[in-house]
Motif scaffolding. Structure first.
Motif, short mmCIF file in Angstrom:
data_model
loop_
_atom_site.label_atom_id
_atom_site.label_comp_id
_atom_site.label_asym_id
_atom_site.label_seq_id
_atom_site.Cartn_x
_atom_site.Cartn_y
_atom_site.Cartn_z
N CYS A 136 102.85 -15.10 116.76
CA CYS A 136 102.75 -14.41 118.05
C CYS A 136 101.52 -14.98 118.75
N CYS A 141 100.95 -10.31 124.34
CA CYS A 141 101.61 -9.51 123.32
C CYS A 141 100.63 -9.10 122.22
N GLY A 142 100.26 -10.06 121.40
CA GLY A 142 99.29 -9.77 120.34
C GLY A 142 99.78 -8.87 119.22
N CYS A 143 101.09 -8.81 119.02
CA CYS A 143 101.64 -7.93 117.98
C CYS A 143 101.46 -8.51 116.58
N GLY A 144 101.27 -9.83 116.50
CA GLY A 144 101.06 -10.46 115.20
C GLY A 144 102.31 -10.75 114.41
N HIS A 147 107.68 -13.54 116.03
CA HIS A 147 108.83 -13.55 116.94
C HIS A 147 108.79 -14.72 117.92
#
Ligand SMILES: [Zn+2]
Length: 227
Positions: A136, A141-144, A147
């Motif tokens: 990521c 976003c930064g969700c880690g 995706h």
């Protein structure tokens, strides 16, 4: 012990695969050391193949280690060539294979019959299988989660240049149809793309996209291949 290991994997494989897989695999007699190790159960994942730096020379290795592999024909073109004997007509086909989960391969094949051209391209695609590093890399976003891409990558083929840019979750793949299919087959769900050059030539555009995806691993050391 090793035989048992193979046998225990068979049910899941049967569930996923078509008769085509069974045909090619049941009669498979490996011709390379890697092929023999795969059949004997000494190597049980495609990750090991890359971690140990092996080159794949048999498409069956890929069938065996990635039973959920899918394929799609991206392009079939008629090519005509003038020879001494007159005009020679052949088909050129472009095929993508992948598991939608970090492995993909792009291949091409030529033959006087469309079906054979597709077969040759499929084999070529399997031999070109390569891992894709996901992540990521989007600051929005930064969700880690894996995706998207971990960072921006660029690929080239001839005059075509393709850039893949990490995007936030839910964005989708922002690109033309060909690149979208290739990126999705590699297991990336969200990214932006930018391209330069004569992007109308499907094969060049496709190979530039594949080159960009492969650069997610090429630009780091092989030690990073360990997952
Ligand atoms: Zn994210």
């Amino acid at each position: 012990m090793k035989r048992l290991k193979i046998a225990s994997q068979t049910p899941s494989r049967r569930g996923v695969n078509t008769s085509r897989f069974k045909e090619s695999i049941e009669d498979w007699v490996p011709r390379t050391p890697l092929g023999r190790m795969v059949l004997e159960g000494k190597i049980t994942s495609i990750g090991e193949v890359f971690n140990q730096g092996y080159k794949i020379y048999e498409p069956e290795i890929v069938d065996y280690l990635i039973p959920e592999l899918r394929q799609e024909v991206l392009d079939v073109n008629l090519i005509q060539k003038q020879t001494d004997a007159g005009e020679k007509t052949r088909f050129k086909s472009l095929v993508i294979v992948g598991n939608h989960d970090g492995y993909f391969g792009l291949g091409s094949g030529r033959h006087v019959q469309t079906r054979k051209a597709i077969e040759k391209a499929t084999i070529d695609a399997k031999l070109n299988i390569f891992p894709v590093r996901r992540g990521c890399g989007s600051w929005i976003c930064g969700c880690g989660e894996p995706h998207s891409l971990p960072f921006k990558v660029t690929g080239k083929c001839g005059s075509v240049r393709v850039e893949l840019i990490p995007g936030p979750k839910g964005l989708g793949i922002v690109s033309g149809e060909t690149a979208k299919t290739i990126i999705a087959f590699a297991g990336i769900k969200d990214c932006w793309t930018r391209s330069h050059g004569s992007t109308k030539t499907v094969p060049s555009f496709a190979f530039a996209t594949a080159d960009a995806l492969m650069n997610t691993y090429r630009i780091v050391s092989p030690q990073d291949w360990a997952r």
